[in-house]
Motif scaffolding. Structure first.
Motif, short mmCIF file in Angstrom:
data_model
loop_
_atom_site.label_atom_id
_atom_site.label_comp_id
_atom_site.label_asym_id
_atom_site.label_seq_id
_atom_site.Cartn_x
_atom_site.Cartn_y
_atom_site.Cartn_z
N ARG A 4 0.90 -1.34 -0.17
CA ARG A 4 -0.04 -0.15 0.00
C ARG A 4 0.98 1.25 0.20
O ARG A 4 0.53 2.30 -0.74
CB ARG A 4 -0.92 0.06 1.27
CG ARG A 4 -1.87 1.17 1.11
CD ARG A 4 -2.71 1.11 2.39
NE ARG A 4 -3.74 -0.03 2.25
CZ ARG A 4 -4.90 -0.11 3.04
NH1 ARG A 4 -4.84 0.92 3.94
NH2 ARG A 4 -5.49 -0.94 2.80
N PRO A 8 0.96 2.20 -4.52
CA PRO A 8 -0.41 2.26 -4.30
C PRO A 8 -1.20 1.88 -5.37
O PRO A 8 -2.26 1.31 -5.41
CB PRO A 8 -0.69 3.65 -3.75
CG PRO A 8 0.64 4.46 -3.91
CD PRO A 8 1.68 3.55 -4.16
N ASN A 12 -4.04 -0.98 -5.38
CA ASN A 12 -5.42 -0.78 -5.84
C ASN A 12 -5.76 -1.68 -6.70
O ASN A 12 -6.98 -2.09 -6.96
CB ASN A 12 -5.72 0.67 -6.09
CG ASN A 12 -5.70 1.50 -4.91
OD1 ASN A 12 -6.12 1.17 -3.99
ND2 ASN A 12 -5.07 2.86 -5.01
#
Length: 104
Positions: A4, A8, A12
């Protein structure tokens, strides 16, 4: 690895993946779209090496399967977003009537 924070975009793309144990030597990876799988392929080697080491089973095979039911695409326009906010707070509708917002 903290994906994360590290990447990112990849996080996602793959957060909706599902891992399912088929038997002692087979794991099925269900993914929502080809583009998400491409992102997962970038980190899959490191991920599965770590996984195999954690479970102390180096004979595990990986099978990929696209899960189209898990794919949810919804385009939110500015108007739709505003309508959702109006559901939460109806006073926004009065403000829109007064200010004549351009929600196109």
């Amino acid at each position: 690895m903290n994906l994360r924070a590290k990447d990112p975009f990849v996080f996602n793309a793959i957060k909706s993946f599902k891992l399912e144990k088929i038997d002692e030597k087979m794991i099925q990876v269900q993914y929502p779209s080809e583009s998400a799988k491409v992102e997962f392929d970038k980190i899959s080697g490191e991920f599965f090496n770590h996984f195999k080491r954690k479970v102390n089973n180096y004979a595990i095979k990986i099978e990929y399967k696209q899960d189209v039911q898990n794919l949810k695409i919804e385009v939110l326009t500015t108007k739709k977003k505003f309508e959702r906010f109006v559901e939460i707070n109806p006073l926004l509708k009065d403000l829109d009537d007064l200010m004549k917002f351009d929600l196109t």
